[in-house]
Design a protein around this motif. Structure first.
Motif, PDB file in Angstrom:
ATOM      1  N   TRP A  76      41.388  61.732  51.705  1.00 35.36           N
ATOM      2  CA  TRP A  76      42.085  60.447  51.628  1.00 35.36           C
ATOM      3  C   TRP A  76      41.371  59.357  52.402  1.00 35.36           C
ATOM      4  CZ3 TRP A  76      43.767  58.169  56.105  1.00 35.36           C
ATOM      5  CH2 TRP A  76      43.822  58.981  57.238  1.00 35.36           C
ATOM      6  N   ARG A  77      40.533  59.711  53.385  1.00 33.33           N
ATOM      7  CA  ARG A  77      39.812  58.683  54.142  1.00 33.33           C
ATOM      8  C   ARG A  77      38.820  57.940  53.256  1.00 33.33           C
ATOM      9  NH1 ARG A  77      37.012  60.946  59.010  1.00 33.33           N
ATOM     10  NH2 ARG A  77      36.842  58.764  59.560  1.00 33.33           N
ATOM     11  N   ARG A  78      38.209  58.641  52.332  1.00 32.39           N
ATOM     12  CA  ARG A  78      37.280  57.986  51.412  1.00 32.39           C
ATOM     13  C   ARG A  78      38.011  56.963  50.558  1.00 32.39           C
ATOM     14  NH1 ARG A  78      34.031  61.714  47.476  1.00 32.39           N
ATOM     15  NH2 ARG A  78      33.184  62.339  49.450  1.00 32.39           N
ATOM     16  N   TRP A  79      39.171  57.330  50.053  1.00 32.05           N
ATOM     17  CA  TRP A  79      39.914  56.412  49.196  1.00 32.05           C
ATOM     18  C   TRP A  79      40.491  55.244  49.979  1.00 32.05           C
ATOM     19  CZ3 TRP A  79      38.407  56.672  44.600  1.00 32.05           C
ATOM     20  CH2 TRP A  79      38.005  57.884  44.059  1.00 32.05           C
ATOM     21  N   ARG A  80      40.747  55.443  51.259  1.00 29.35           N
ATOM     22  CA  ARG A  80      41.197  54.318  52.097  1.00 29.35           C
ATOM     23  C   ARG A  80      40.090  53.278  52.199  1.00 29.35           C
ATOM     24  NH1 ARG A  80      42.237  55.451  58.230  1.00 29.35           N
ATOM     25  NH2 ARG A  80      39.986  55.603  58.090  1.00 29.35           N
ATOM     26  N   TRP A  81      38.843  53.726  52.413  1.00 29.49           N
ATOM     27  CA  TRP A  81      37.734  52.775  52.500  1.00 29.49           C
ATOM     28  C   TRP A  81      37.465  52.106  51.153  1.00 29.49           C
ATOM     29  CZ3 TRP A  81      36.148  50.446  56.517  1.00 29.49           C
ATOM     30  CH2 TRP A  81      36.242  51.039  57.761  1.00 29.49           C
ATOM     31  N   VAL A  82      37.648  52.836  50.082  1.00 27.34           N
ATOM     32  CA  VAL A  82      37.487  52.220  48.746  1.00 27.34           C
ATOM     33  C   VAL A  82      38.539  51.139  48.557  1.00 27.34           C
ATOM     34  CG1 VAL A  82      37.669  52.663  46.273  1.00 27.34           C
ATOM     35  CG2 VAL A  82      36.365  54.221  47.713  1.00 27.34           C
ATOM     36  N   ALA A  83      39.787  51.409  48.964  1.00 24.50           N
ATOM     37  CA  ALA A  83      40.855  50.412  48.843  1.00 24.50           C
ATOM     38  C   ALA A  83      40.557  49.182  49.699  1.00 24.50           C
ATOM     39  CB  ALA A  83      42.190  51.033  49.244  1.00 24.50           C
ATOM     40  N   ILE A  84      40.036  49.388  50.906  1.00 20.34           N
ATOM     41  CA  ILE A  84      39.685  48.251  51.770  1.00 20.34           C
ATOM     42  C   ILE A  84      38.590  47.402  51.132  1.00 20.34           C
ATOM     43  CG2 ILE A  84      38.586  47.661  53.967  1.00 20.34           C
ATOM     44  CD1 ILE A  84      40.142  50.000  55.206  1.00 20.34           C
ATOM     45  N   LEU A  85      37.603  48.048  50.549  1.00 19.07           N
ATOM     46  CA  LEU A  85      36.523  47.312  49.900  1.00 19.07           C
ATOM     47  C   LEU A  85      37.017  46.540  48.684  1.00 19.07           C
ATOM     48  CD1 LEU A  85      33.503  46.718  49.958  1.00 19.07           C
ATOM     49  CD2 LEU A  85      33.151  48.723  48.547  1.00 19.07           C
ATOM     50  N   VAL A  86      37.905  47.149  47.901  1.00 20.46           N
ATOM     51  CA  VAL A  86      38.448  46.468  46.722  1.00 20.46           C
ATOM     52  C   VAL A  86      39.300  45.268  47.134  1.00 20.46           C
ATOM     53  CG1 VAL A  86      40.081  46.745  44.808  1.00 20.46           C
ATOM     54  CG2 VAL A  86      38.312  48.452  45.198  1.00 20.46           C
ATOM     55  N   VAL A  87      40.135  45.445  48.162  1.00 22.93           N
ATOM     56  CA  VAL A  87      40.963  44.332  48.641  1.00 22.93           C
ATOM     57  C   VAL A  87      40.080  43.214  49.187  1.00 22.93           C
ATOM     58  CG1 VAL A  87      42.609  43.679  50.451  1.00 22.93           C
ATOM     59  CG2 VAL A  87      43.027  45.691  49.050  1.00 22.93           C
ATOM     60  N   ALA A  88      39.024  43.573  49.902  1.00 22.92           N
ATOM     61  CA  ALA A  88      38.117  42.554  50.428  1.00 22.92           C
ATOM     62  C   ALA A  88      37.431  41.799  49.299  1.00 22.92           C
ATOM     63  CB  ALA A  88      37.075  43.201  51.337  1.00 22.92           C
ATOM     64  N   ALA A  89      37.112  42.489  48.220  1.00 21.95           N
ATOM     65  CA  ALA A  89      36.447  41.819  47.098  1.00 21.95           C
ATOM     66  C   ALA A  89      37.425  40.968  46.294  1.00 21.95           C
ATOM     67  CB  ALA A  89      35.783  42.853  46.192  1.00 21.95           C
ATOM     68  N   VAL A  90      38.639  41.478  46.072  1.00 20.96           N
ATOM     69  CA  VAL A  90      39.595  40.770  45.217  1.00 20.96           C
ATOM     70  C   VAL A  90      40.250  39.594  45.946  1.00 20.96           C
ATOM     71  CG1 VAL A  90      41.808  41.039  44.010  1.00 20.96           C
ATOM     72  CG2 VAL A  90      40.023  42.750  43.745  1.00 20.96           C
ATOM     73  N   ILE A  91      40.556  39.768  47.223  1.00 23.10           N
ATOM     74  CA  ILE A  91      41.237  38.704  47.970  1.00 23.10           C
ATOM     75  C   ILE A  91      40.263  37.935  48.855  1.00 23.10           C
ATOM     76  CG2 ILE A  91      42.980  38.260  49.748  1.00 23.10           C
ATOM     77  CD1 ILE A  91      44.529  40.635  48.600  1.00 23.10           C
ATOM     78  N   GLY A  92      39.415  38.640  49.549  1.00 25.20           N
ATOM     79  CA  GLY A  92      38.545  37.998  50.529  1.00 25.20           C
ATOM     80  C   GLY A  92      37.469  37.109  49.933  1.00 25.20           C
ATOM     81  N   LEU A  93      36.869  37.533  48.849  1.00 28.73           N
ATOM     82  CA  LEU A  93      35.791  36.740  48.253  1.00 28.73           C
ATOM     83  C   LEU A  93      36.286  35.404  47.690  1.00 28.73           C
ATOM     84  CD1 LEU A  93      32.767  36.799  47.775  1.00 28.73           C
ATOM     85  CD2 LEU A  93      33.181  37.915  45.594  1.00 28.73           C
ATOM     86  N   PRO A  94      37.377  35.367  46.908  1.00 28.75           N
ATOM     87  CA  PRO A  94      37.873  34.051  46.473  1.00 28.75           C
ATOM     88  C   PRO A  94      38.367  33.177  47.636  1.00 28.75           C
ATOM     89  CG  PRO A  94      38.766  35.760  45.085  1.00 28.75           C
ATOM     90  CD  PRO A  94      38.077  36.432  46.222  1.00 28.75           C
ATOM     91  N   LEU A  95      38.953  33.798  48.649  1.00 28.87           N
ATOM     92  CA  LEU A  95      39.416  33.033  49.805  1.00 28.87           C
ATOM     93  C   LEU A  95      38.240  32.430  50.556  1.00 28.87           C
ATOM     94  CD1 LEU A  95      41.934  32.267  51.432  1.00 28.87           C
ATOM     95  CD2 LEU A  95      41.544  34.314  52.794  1.00 28.87           C
ATOM     96  N   ALA A  96      37.192  33.208  50.771  1.00 33.51           N
ATOM     97  CA  ALA A  96      35.999  32.682  51.435  1.00 33.51           C
ATOM     98  C   ALA A  96      35.327  31.607  50.582  1.00 33.51           C
ATOM     99  CB  ALA A  96      35.020  33.815  51.717  1.00 33.51           C
ATOM    100  N   HIS A  97      35.370  31.778  49.264  1.00 36.67           N
ATOM    101  CA  HIS A  97      34.799  30.767  48.365  1.00 36.67           C
ATOM    102  C   HIS A  97      35.571  29.461  48.470  1.00 36.67           C
ATOM    103  CE1 HIS A  97      34.184  28.720  44.485  1.00 36.67           C
ATOM    104  NE2 HIS A  97      32.942  29.196  44.586  1.00 36.67           N
ATOM    105  N   ALA A  98      36.896  29.544  48.550  1.00 33.86           N
ATOM    106  CA  ALA A  98      37.712  28.334  48.642  1.00 33.86           C
ATOM    107  C   ALA A  98      37.543  27.647  49.995  1.00 33.86           C
ATOM    108  CB  ALA A  98      39.177  28.684  48.422  1.00 33.86           C
TER     109      ALA A  98
END
Length: 86
Positions: A39-61
């Motif tokens: 489950w630790r691997r999938w936790r890091w995958v979820a963190i990376l996906v959230v960072a890409a989906v939310i963090g990248l547009p927020l940083a762009h704005a």
């Protein structure tokens, strides 16, 4: 000589060597399971996906396209380096 010559001392012998005591091998093997398993691997995958989906547009704005892409590249490079380090 001046009359105060001392008698030479004989060298001391070395003490008898004691046999080494054997200790039980209670240490775990040096190589365990990889750090990202289960489950630790999938936790890091979820963190990376959230960072890409939310963090990248927020940083762009907030900072602009160039800063957002450079930040994402830096973060992905750091994470990839940590995940593949031996």
């Amino acid at each position: 000589m001046s009359g105060s010559a001392r008698a030479r001392q004989t060298p001391k012998g070395r003490p008898a060597a004691r046999p080494a005591q054997r200790q039980a091998a209670s240490r775990p093997p040096p190589y365990g399971p990889p750090p990202l398993v289960g489950w630790r691997r999938w936790r890091w995958v979820a963190i990376l996906v959230v960072a890409a989906v939310i963090g990248l547009p927020l940083a762009h704005a907030l900072f602009g396209e160039v800063v957002a892409l450079l930040g994402a590249t830096l973060l992905l490079g750091f994470l990839l380096g940590r995940w593949t380090a031996r």
